[in-house]
Design a protein around this motif. Structure first.
Motif, PDB file in Angstrom:
ATOM      1  N   THR A  37       0.835  -1.211   0.000  1.00  9.75           N
ATOM      2  CA  THR A  37       0.000   0.000   0.000  1.00  9.75           C
ATOM      3  C   THR A  37       0.865   1.254   0.000  1.00  9.75           C
ATOM      4  N   SER A  38       1.992   1.208   0.677  1.00 13.01           N
ATOM      5  CA  SER A  38       2.904   2.352   0.674  1.00 13.01           C
ATOM      6  C   SER A  38       3.433   2.616  -0.730  1.00 13.01           C
ATOM      7  N   THR A  41       0.546   4.122  -2.871  1.00  6.46           N
ATOM      8  CA  THR A  41       0.249   5.532  -2.602  1.00  6.46           C
ATOM      9  C   THR A  41       1.357   6.431  -3.130  1.00  6.46           C
ATOM     10  N   LYS A  45       0.962   9.443  -5.975  1.00  4.25           N
ATOM     11  CA  LYS A  45       1.500  10.795  -5.794  1.00  4.25           C
ATOM     12  C   LYS A  45       2.432  11.175  -6.933  1.00  4.25           C
TER      13      LYS A  45
END
Length: 53
Positions: A37-38, A41, A45
């Motif tokens: 998930t990091s 995300t 970005k």
């Protein structure tokens, strides 16, 4: 100007054996959901920053 990229050296002997052992050892490892998930995300970005205006 950029420097030319050197050729990748060929692994021989013990280095080759160790390389294949590390591949076999890590073959079944999975990425944790937190890490995944990091990464997702951060990718979102980055895509937002790279959009053409």
């Amino acid at each position: 100007m950029a420097k030319p990229i050197k050729n990748t050296p060929v692994l021989r002997g013990k280095e080759a054996v160790d390389f294949y052992k590390s591949i076999d050892f890590n073959k079944d490892k999975k990425v944790s959901t937190d890490a995944l998930t990091s990464i997702q995300t951060d990718a979102i970005k980055l895509k937002e920053l790279l959009k053409v205006r």
